[in-house]
Design a protein around this motif. Structure first.
Motif, PDB file in Angstrom:
ATOM      1  N   GLN A  51      24.069  14.497  20.002  1.00  0.00           N
ATOM      2  CA  GLN A  51      22.987  15.146  20.602  1.00  0.00           C
ATOM      3  C   GLN A  51      23.844  14.881  21.868  1.00  0.00           C
ATOM      4  O   GLN A  51      24.456  14.285  22.173  1.00  0.00           O
ATOM      5  CB  GLN A  51      21.748  13.944  20.796  1.00  0.00           C
ATOM      6  N   ARG A  52      23.282  15.840  22.934  1.00  0.00           N
ATOM      7  CA  ARG A  52      23.618  15.813  24.428  1.00  0.00           C
ATOM      8  C   ARG A  52      22.541  16.418  25.189  1.00  0.00           C
ATOM      9  O   ARG A  52      21.997  17.272  24.723  1.00  0.00           O
ATOM     10  CB  ARG A  52      24.987  16.278  24.571  1.00  0.00           C
ATOM     11  N   VAL A  53      22.752  16.170  26.409  1.00  0.00           N
ATOM     12  CA  VAL A  53      21.864  16.580  27.472  1.00  0.00           C
ATOM     13  C   VAL A  53      22.641  18.023  27.757  1.00  0.00           C
ATOM     14  O   VAL A  53      23.694  17.857  28.261  1.00  0.00           O
ATOM     15  CB  VAL A  53      21.448  15.651  28.758  1.00  0.00           C
ATOM     16  N   MET A  54      21.779  18.887  27.808  1.00  0.00           N
ATOM     17  CA  MET A  54      22.230  20.308  28.513  1.00  0.00           C
ATOM     18  C   MET A  54      21.354  20.724  29.571  1.00  0.00           C
ATOM     19  O   MET A  54      20.033  20.590  29.284  1.00  0.00           O
ATOM     20  CB  MET A  54      22.723  21.142  27.553  1.00  0.00           C
ATOM     21  N   HIS A  69      25.198  26.745  28.946  1.00  0.00           N
ATOM     22  CA  HIS A  69      26.597  26.914  29.208  1.00  0.00           C
ATOM     23  C   HIS A  69      27.356  26.026  28.824  1.00  0.00           C
ATOM     24  O   HIS A  69      26.703  24.564  28.961  1.00  0.00           O
ATOM     25  CB  HIS A  69      26.591  27.282  30.844  1.00  0.00           C
ATOM     26  N   THR A  70      28.504  26.263  28.166  1.00  0.00           N
ATOM     27  CA  THR A  70      29.320  24.805  27.991  1.00  0.00           C
ATOM     28  C   THR A  70      30.648  25.429  27.768  1.00  0.00           C
ATOM     29  O   THR A  70      31.069  26.585  27.947  1.00  0.00           O
ATOM     30  CB  THR A  70      28.941  24.490  26.531  1.00  0.00           C
ATOM     31  N   ASP A  71      31.843  24.436  27.754  1.00  0.00           N
ATOM     32  CA  ASP A  71      32.894  24.698  27.572  1.00  0.00           C
ATOM     33  C   ASP A  71      33.325  25.208  26.145  1.00  0.00           C
ATOM     34  O   ASP A  71      32.940  24.478  25.179  1.00  0.00           O
ATOM     35  CB  ASP A  71      33.973  23.379  27.887  1.00  0.00           C
ATOM     36  N   ALA A  75      33.254  19.974  21.523  1.00  0.00           N
ATOM     37  CA  ALA A  75      32.935  19.557  19.976  1.00  0.00           C
ATOM     38  C   ALA A  75      31.704  20.464  19.590  1.00  0.00           C
ATOM     39  O   ALA A  75      31.897  20.870  18.596  1.00  0.00           O
ATOM     40  CB  ALA A  75      32.798  18.165  19.673  1.00  0.00           C
ATOM     41  N   LYS A  76      30.859  20.618  20.264  1.00  0.00           N
ATOM     42  CA  LYS A  76      29.402  21.212  19.983  1.00  0.00           C
ATOM     43  C   LYS A  76      29.786  22.534  19.699  1.00  0.00           C
ATOM     44  O   LYS A  76      28.980  23.218  18.710  1.00  0.00           O
ATOM     45  CB  LYS A  76      28.395  21.165  21.093  1.00  0.00           C
ATOM     46  N   VAL A  77      30.801  23.417  20.352  1.00  0.00           N
ATOM     47  CA  VAL A  77      31.148  24.563  19.980  1.00  0.00           C
ATOM     48  C   VAL A  77      31.766  24.671  18.536  1.00  0.00           C
ATOM     49  O   VAL A  77      31.362  25.739  17.792  1.00  0.00           O
ATOM     50  CB  VAL A  77      32.149  25.019  21.264  1.00  0.00           C
TER      51      VAL A  77
HETATM   52  C1  LIG Z   1      22.095  15.923  33.548  1.00  0.00           C
HETATM   53  C2  LIG Z   1      23.253  16.436  32.457  1.00  0.00           C
HETATM   54  C3  LIG Z   1      23.445  17.951  32.358  1.00  0.00           C
HETATM   55  C4  LIG Z   1      24.523  18.208  31.429  1.00  0.00           C
HETATM   56  N1  LIG Z   1      24.571  19.640  31.238  1.00  0.00           N
HETATM   57  C5  LIG Z   1      25.357  20.135  30.597  1.00  0.00           C
HETATM   58  C6  LIG Z   1      25.548  21.528  30.053  1.00  0.00           C
HETATM   59  O1  LIG Z   1      24.862  22.317  30.826  1.00  0.00           O
HETATM   60  N2  LIG Z   1      26.455  21.887  29.362  1.00  0.00           N
HETATM   61  C7  LIG Z   1      27.396  20.816  28.596  1.00  0.00           C
HETATM   62  O2  LIG Z   1      28.082  21.391  27.802  1.00  0.00           O
HETATM   63  N3  LIG Z   1      27.372  19.643  28.881  1.00  0.00           N
HETATM   64  C8  LIG Z   1      26.374  19.145  29.722  1.00  0.00           C
HETATM   65  N4  LIG Z   1      26.338  17.909  30.014  1.00  0.00           N
HETATM   66  C9  LIG Z   1      27.266  16.980  29.448  1.00  0.00           C
HETATM   67  C10 LIG Z   1      26.921  16.780  27.861  1.00  0.00           C
HETATM   68  O3  LIG Z   1      25.620  15.989  27.727  1.00  0.00           O
HETATM   69  C11 LIG Z   1      27.997  16.283  27.221  1.00  0.00           C
HETATM   70  O4  LIG Z   1      28.353  15.091  27.372  1.00  0.00           O
HETATM   71  C12 LIG Z   1      29.303  17.268  26.997  1.00  0.00           C
HETATM   72  O5  LIG Z   1      28.846  18.469  26.971  1.00  0.00           O
HETATM   73  C13 LIG Z   1      29.957  16.814  25.753  1.00  0.00           C
HETATM   74  O6  LIG Z   1      29.276  17.079  24.533  1.00  0.00           O
HETATM   75  P1  LIG Z   1      30.018  17.391  22.957  1.00  0.00           P
HETATM   76  O7  LIG Z   1      31.203  16.617  23.008  1.00  0.00           O
HETATM   77  O8  LIG Z   1      28.702  17.122  21.980  1.00  0.00           O
HETATM   78  O9  LIG Z   1      30.290  19.140  23.007  1.00  0.00           O
HETATM   79  C14 LIG Z   1      25.318  17.279  30.695  1.00  0.00           C
HETATM   80  C15 LIG Z   1      25.148  15.937  30.849  1.00  0.00           C
HETATM   81  C16 LIG Z   1      24.023  15.543  31.583  1.00  0.00           C
HETATM   82  C17 LIG Z   1      23.869  14.035  31.713  1.00  0.00           C
END
Ligand SMILES: Cc1cc2nc3c(=O)[nH]c(=O)nc-3n(C[C@H](O)[C@H](O)[C@H](O)COP(=O)(O)O)c2cc1C
Length: 208
Positions: A51-54, A69-71, A75-77
């Protein structure tokens, strides 16, 4: 029915669904909306939930699609690829409402929609995609990952962030299930909605 009367006690499935659409639409536009930053859950290659906040960037009611949006190196990609199950959780504490959405996510990197989203992002937002090496890389020291020459300042123009475009991706989540929960001391309410192949949503009440 107004959202104010909905706050009392929802007792109509159509009104509940309308409330979900209204809150998701607002969440995508208003950074102060509680559901602007939902939790997005995927499944790793090992079958473990992750899980992650987006930030919710857009919501299209007709296709029931949420845009994030993401990189592209995240990992999630890798976990999502062309299409994988996704679960999205939002909570509005003032309204005491939880939305649990699920469906299928896909990644877009080279589409017109990705180009448009990149063009509309702020310079600061686009700067994030300049990280080198990729997000998630182990480092001996605490780092932002940004090149030293741009760390700690606003990029000057589009050209300065342009290399980040290669790392920018859309995470599109088309939802087909919505579980709604409303907490109230007078009695909680829970409802489940499914999107039929014809695009129509059908709901039923559940015991909370
Ligand atoms: C408030 C907040 C907003 C975030 N927004 C995004 C986002 O829009 N896109 C994103 O890829 N990660 C965002 N993140 C970071 C992700 O929670 C996560 O740490 C990061 O994307 C790596 O996730 P992964 O390794 O599962 O890909 C945000 C984190 C916080 C705390």
């Amino acid at each position: 029915m107004t959202s104010q009367s909905l706050l009392d006690l929802p007792d109509d499935l159509d009104a509940v669904l309308a409330d979900v659409w209204q809150r998701l639409g607002r969440a995508a536009k208003d950074r102060r909306a509680p559901m602007h930053t939902p939790v997005v859950a995927t499944i790793t290659g090992d079958g473990v939930p992750s899980q992650r906040v987006m930030v919710l960037r857009a919501f299209d009611r007709a296709s029931a699609t949420l845009r994030f949006h993401t990189d592209s190196r995240a990992a999630k990609v890798d976990q999502i690829g062309d299409g994988s199950p996704v679960s999205i959780l939002g909570y509005d504490p003032a309204a005491k409402r939880q939305f649990r959405l699920s469906g299928v996510a896909r990644i877009e990197t080279d589409t017109a929609a990705a180009d448009q989203a990149w063009g509309e992002a702020t310079l600061f937002a686009r700067r994030c995609y300049l990280a080198d090496p990729a997000p998630g890389t182990v480092s001996d020291v605490p780092v932002s990952g940004l090149p030293a020459e741009i760390e700690g300042r606003k990029p000057e123009d589009d050209d300065e962030v342009a290399p980040g475009r290669a790392n920018f991706a859309l995470l599109m989540a088309q939802i087909d299930t919505i579980e709604f929960l409303h907490l109230a001391h007078t009695g909680h309410r829970r409802a489940l909605f499914h999107r039929a192949p014809d695009g129509q949503w059908r709901g039923e009440w559940l015991v909370p």
